[in-house]
Enzyme design. Structure first.
Site, mmCIF file in Angstrom:
data_model
loop_
_atom_site.group_PDB
_atom_site.id
_atom_site.type_symbol
_atom_site.label_atom_id
_atom_site.label_comp_id
_atom_site.label_asym_id
_atom_site.label_seq_id
_atom_site.Cartn_x
_atom_site.Cartn_y
_atom_site.Cartn_z
ATOM 1 N N CYS A 77 -5.443 -2.501 2.605
ATOM 2 C CA CYS A 77 -5.549 -2.593 4.030
ATOM 3 C C CYS A 77 -7.097 -2.889 4.802
ATOM 4 C CB CYS A 77 -5.143 -1.282 4.589
ATOM 5 S SG CYS A 77 -4.493 -1.125 6.250
ATOM 6 N N GLU B 87 0.677 -1.328 -0.026
ATOM 7 C CA GLU B 87 0.001 -0.119 0.265
ATOM 8 C C GLU B 87 1.104 1.126 -0.109
ATOM 9 O OE1 GLU B 87 -3.612 2.025 2.787
ATOM 10 O OE2 GLU B 87 -2.447 0.332 3.448
ATOM 11 N N LYS C 194 -9.168 3.024 -2.943
ATOM 12 C CA LYS C 194 -9.625 2.482 -1.760
ATOM 13 C C LYS C 194 -11.116 3.342 -1.512
ATOM 14 C CE LYS C 194 -7.637 1.861 2.804
ATOM 15 N NZ LYS C 194 -6.472 2.260 3.591
#
Length: 309
Positions: free
Chosen positions: A165, A43, A131
């Site tokens: 994540c 990430e 995301k």
């Protein structure tokens, strides 16, 4: 039986995006020697994860120093596609491997997104995922992605997709990917905890897919005065912990802890089908007669439209 090599490249970002990209390219020979087919990079590797930064923001007011920090952060973000993805396209071709890399992306206006970029060795840039839900104070500096960037990419190792994540903890997002027939789940992150690795095993076992989680390694800051509030001085901000997991939830490579490096696993892609004999989240266990999942894949970027009709 189809054998493929999956890899996670655990690296620490440098001060600039160019320096970080050069570091990634320096692993060329090691990746070639491993004969990798897919490499996942953590990430926010390009652009950086500003762990511990406040950007001068407190409830009810913002400080000028934070605006300068945001300017500097914005300057290290990349456009997609852009010069950095072009370099990665050439890199993927040299490796003959698909690349999935975490980046900070410049969107419309000055909004930044935490994204995964997918690079195919023959087709080049083939897609991205933004995301959907930045966690906690990440929302201050990152925008929210929309349903238009939840791709499943066709590749030589199967259908690839994934989440960044903590959005991996969104059950409906997982089911969306399962329903698209995902074979290999990629999970770039900065979460180094044992519970994260437990979660990755659960997702691989739930989806009956291979999973590659590449975790950013973040060494202790050189100037201890810059250590985030509450973090032990002299300790790494992230110890890494990259792993590769089988469709039966077993860790088959890693965790790589406490340093940068490469982990690999040779896998039989037919194991995805074998694992779904008794559980298939997109098939005989989906109960589509009872449950329905609707996903709005409409792009939500704000654009100026000059309507002269």
């Amino acid at each position: 039986m189809v054998k493929r090599v999956l890899a996670a490249l655990q690296v620490a970002p440098e001060k600039t995006t160019k320096e970080t990209l050069d570091k990634i390219l320096s692993y060329e020979q090691e990746l070639l020697d491993a004969n990798v087919d897919l490499v996942v990079i953590p990430e926010a590797t390009l652009g950086g994860y500003p762990k511990g930064s406040t950007f001068g923001c407190y409830l009810g007011y913002r400080l000028p120093i934070g605006r300068e920090q945001f300017l500097q952060y914005h300057q290290q973000a990349i456009t997609i596609p852009g010069p950095e993805t072009q370099i990665l396209e050439s890199f993927a071709t040299k490796l003959n491997a698909t690349i999935a890399i975490g980046v900070i992306e410049k969107g419309n206006g000055s909004t930044l997104y935490c994204s995964i970029v997918y690079i195919d060795p023959k087709r080049g840039y083939v897609g991205k995922h933004r995301k959907l839900m930045p966690t906690g104070s990440e929302r201050l500096v990152w925008g929210q992605g929309d349903g238009s960037t939840i791709p499943v990419i066709e590749s030589s190792v199967g259908k690839i997709g994934g989440a960044i994540c903590w959005e991996n903890y969104m059950p409906l997002l997982r089911q969306c990917y399962y329903s698209k027939g995902i074979d290999i789940w990629v999970a770039p992150t900065v979460d180094m905890r044992d519970i994260w690795r437990c979660s990755m095993r659960t997702i691989a076992y739930e989806g009956r897919n291979f999973l590659v989680s590449a975790v950013q390694f973040m060494p202790a800051v050189a100037n201890e005065e810059d250590t985030p509030v509450g973090w032990p001085k002299g300790e790494n901000l992230s110890n890494g912990g990259s792993i590769i997991v089988s469709p039966m939830g077993e860790i088959i490579a890693g965790p790589l802890v406490g340093k940068e490096g490469l982990i690999t696993a040779e896998v039989d892609t037919d194991d995805v089908i074998r694992a779904r004999l008794d559980f298939d989240a997109a098939g005989h266990y989906a109960r589509n007669d009872v449950f329905k999942l609707t996903v709005d894949e409409t792009p939500r970027d704000v654009r100026f439209v000059n309507d002269k009709s």
